[in-house]
Design an enzyme around this catalytic site. Structure first.
Site, PDB file in Angstrom:
ATOM      1  N   LYS A  83       0.817  -1.213   0.000  1.00 22.66           N
ATOM      2  CA  LYS A  83       0.000   0.000   0.000  1.00 22.66           C
ATOM      3  C   LYS A  83       0.850   1.263   0.000  1.00 22.66           C
ATOM      4  O   LYS A  83       0.531   2.236  -0.683  1.00 22.66           O
ATOM      5  CB  LYS A  83      -0.950  -0.015   1.196  1.00 22.66           C
TER       6      LYS A  83
ATOM      7  N   ASP B 198       8.854  -6.683  -6.661  1.00 22.37           N
ATOM      8  CA  ASP B 198       7.999  -7.235  -5.613  1.00 22.37           C
ATOM      9  C   ASP B 198       7.446  -8.551  -6.142  1.00 22.37           C
ATOM     10  O   ASP B 198       6.699  -8.553  -7.123  1.00 22.37           O
ATOM     11  CB  ASP B 198       6.861  -6.270  -5.265  1.00 22.37           C
TER      12      ASP B 198
ATOM     13  N   CYS C 148       9.605  -2.679   1.882  1.00 23.85           N
ATOM     14  CA  CYS C 148       9.312  -4.098   2.118  1.00 23.85           C
ATOM     15  C   CYS C 148       9.396  -4.408   3.605  1.00 23.85           C
ATOM     16  O   CYS C 148      10.029  -3.673   4.369  1.00 23.85           O
ATOM     17  CB  CYS C 148      10.273  -4.981   1.332  1.00 23.85           C
ATOM     18  N   PRO C 149       8.772  -5.490   4.034  1.00 25.41           N
ATOM     19  CA  PRO C 149       8.841  -5.862   5.456  1.00 25.41           C
ATOM     20  C   PRO C 149      10.220  -6.402   5.803  1.00 25.41           C
ATOM     21  O   PRO C 149      10.999  -6.799   4.919  1.00 25.41           O
ATOM     22  CB  PRO C 149       7.773  -6.952   5.583  1.00 25.41           C
TER      23      PRO C 149
ATOM     24  N   THR D  64      12.416   4.232   4.377  1.00 26.09           N
ATOM     25  CA  THR D  64      11.393   4.630   5.349  1.00 26.09           C
ATOM     26  C   THR D  64      10.667   3.399   5.878  1.00 26.09           C
ATOM     27  O   THR D  64       9.580   3.512   6.439  1.00 26.09           O
ATOM     28  CB  THR D  64      10.365   5.589   4.713  1.00 26.09           C
ATOM     29  N   SER D  65      11.268   2.236   5.725  1.00 25.15           N
ATOM     30  CA  SER D  65      10.597   0.989   6.087  1.00 25.15           C
ATOM     31  C   SER D  65      11.096   0.434   7.409  1.00 25.15           C
ATOM     32  O   SER D  65      10.511   0.704   8.452  1.00 25.15           O
ATOM     33  CB  SER D  65      10.789  -0.041   4.962  1.00 25.15           C
ATOM     34  N   ARG D  66      12.179  -0.336   7.406  1.00 26.64           N
ATOM     35  CA  ARG D  66      12.780  -0.885   8.619  1.00 26.64           C
ATOM     36  C   ARG D  66      14.297  -0.748   8.514  1.00 26.64           C
ATOM     37  O   ARG D  66      14.877  -1.016   7.460  1.00 26.64           O
ATOM     38  CB  ARG D  66      12.393  -2.362   8.830  1.00 26.64           C
TER      39      ARG D  66
ATOM     40  N   GLU E  25      17.791   1.823  16.120  1.00 26.17           N
ATOM     41  CA  GLU E  25      17.030   3.011  16.499  1.00 26.17           C
ATOM     42  C   GLU E  25      16.351   2.906  17.856  1.00 26.17           C
ATOM     43  O   GLU E  25      16.003   3.926  18.457  1.00 26.17           O
ATOM     44  CB  GLU E  25      15.986   3.348  15.440  1.00 26.17           C
TER      45      GLU E  25
ATOM     46  N   HIS F  26      12.124   8.453  12.501  1.00 23.72           N
ATOM     47  CA  HIS F  26      10.951   7.594  12.346  1.00 23.72           C
ATOM     48  C   HIS F  26       9.655   8.418  12.441  1.00 23.72           C
ATOM     49  O   HIS F  26       8.755   8.104  13.227  1.00 23.72           O
ATOM     50  CB  HIS F  26      10.941   6.479  13.397  1.00 23.72           C
TER      51      HIS F  26
END
Length: 328
Positions: free
Chosen positions: A157, A177, A204-205, A231-233, A262, A294
């Protein structure tokens, strides 16, 4: 239900109180704890039915064993990611885990664009110059996003929201993806995306397959001077590999809203402390690196959606209803 909300921030409490009032449920009471949930703070959960956690809380096997001893029946994540929860341990103790699968994907996508434009057009540096009476443009040269090739790794999303914005800029969008369908972008393999993109953005996760997805090998495949946005992990990137790539100028720009370590830094004020993280200190020393703490999710709309969905999850657990957002 007595709900213990950990890593509580003052800015989110009004949204939870407003959503609780709108839910019109007398069965849920919230206690806010500024401390993160971890093995040290887990005893605070005694007497509670459920715990609510955020991205930097540690909900590992040790913590879950303690929760089970206290009779905690559910773990409510007020975020989409669940990499910080030991799902196997939760299942073994029959503790339900629910999340907020989507909270204003546009908020994170727009923050991603903000990082891109700030790094590219150097508006943060121009702001400081002008305030000091310096109107020199040397060192502020940027480039057009129009017709640039921008690669998106992970097109859920948030990735799709970013695609929509980038199409408006007239960019050529590549997507890697394995689960993505055809859309207003070009699907390609990872190596093609890495080698052809002028800008790469991660959405992505974090799991075993994506941990340090961007490492020395991946960076070597990229164009010289590429811009990389995360901006994910934080652990999607090998921070030391990025430092090496910055030193050799393989990375021309690096924008981070997340960082691998973090949990020891973000959401707190460290102005009066000596920075102990040498890797982070080195990263922020580069003039072409931009780090935000974050805050990609941090809009009124997103906070409202997080509170509403989290409390709806709590309501479903409390009334033993089918769980709309259970993580299994």
């Amino acid at each position: 239900m007595k709900l213990a909300l950990f890593s509580s921030q003052k800015y989110e409490q009004p949204f939870f109180e407003k959503s609780l009032a709108a839910l019109n449920s007398n069965n849920i009471t919230i206690s806010y704890f500024e401390q993160p949930l971890n093995a040290t703070t887990a005893p605070l959960c005694q007497g509670f039915d459920s715990v609510c956690v955020f991205v930097n809380d540690t909900v590992d096997d040790t913590v879950i064993n303690t929760l089970a001893e206290y009779g905690v029946s559910s773990i409510l994540l007020r975020c989409a990611g669940f990499n910080n929860v030991d799902l196997n341990a939760a299942k073994a103790h029959n503790i339900k885990v629910c999340r907020v699968p989507a909270y204003s994907p546009e908020a994170v996508a727009e923050h991603c664009i903000a990082l891109m434009l700030t790094l590219n057009r150097k508006t943060h540096k121009a702001f400081n110059r002008v305030r000091e009476g310096n109107f020199d443009l040397n060192g502020l040269l940027g480039f057009n996003l129009f017709e640039k090739t921008i690669g998106i790794i992970g097109c859920g999303k948030i990735g799709q929201a970013l695609v929509n914005i980038l199409n408006g800029f007239g960019a050529n969008v590549l997507v890697f993806d394995p689960y993505a369908q055809a859309g207003c972008y070009t699907l390609c393999d990872l190596d093609t995306l890495l080698s052809q993109s002028d800008i790469i953005s991660l959405h992505c996760p974090l799991n075993e397959q994506t941990h340090h997805l961007i490492d020395d090998s991946a960076l070597a495949k990229m164009k010289p001077g590429v811009m990389l946005i995360n901006t994910s992990r934080g652990a999607l990137l090998d921070s030391k590999a990025c430092i090496n790539a910055l030193k050799t100028k393989k990375l021309g720009y690096l924008g981070l809203d997340v960082y691998e370590q973090e949990s020891e830094l973000f959401f707190k004020d460290h102005r009066d402390e000596i920075m102990q993280d040498d890797v982070f200190s080195r990263l922020v020393s580069f003039p072409n690196v931009l780090v935000t703490g974050h805050q990609g999710f941090f809009t009124q709309e997103a906070l409202s959606e997080i509170a509403q969905t989290t409390l709806q999850n709590a309501h479903e657990v409390a009334h033993q209803l089918p769980l709309s957002n259970e993580v299994k």
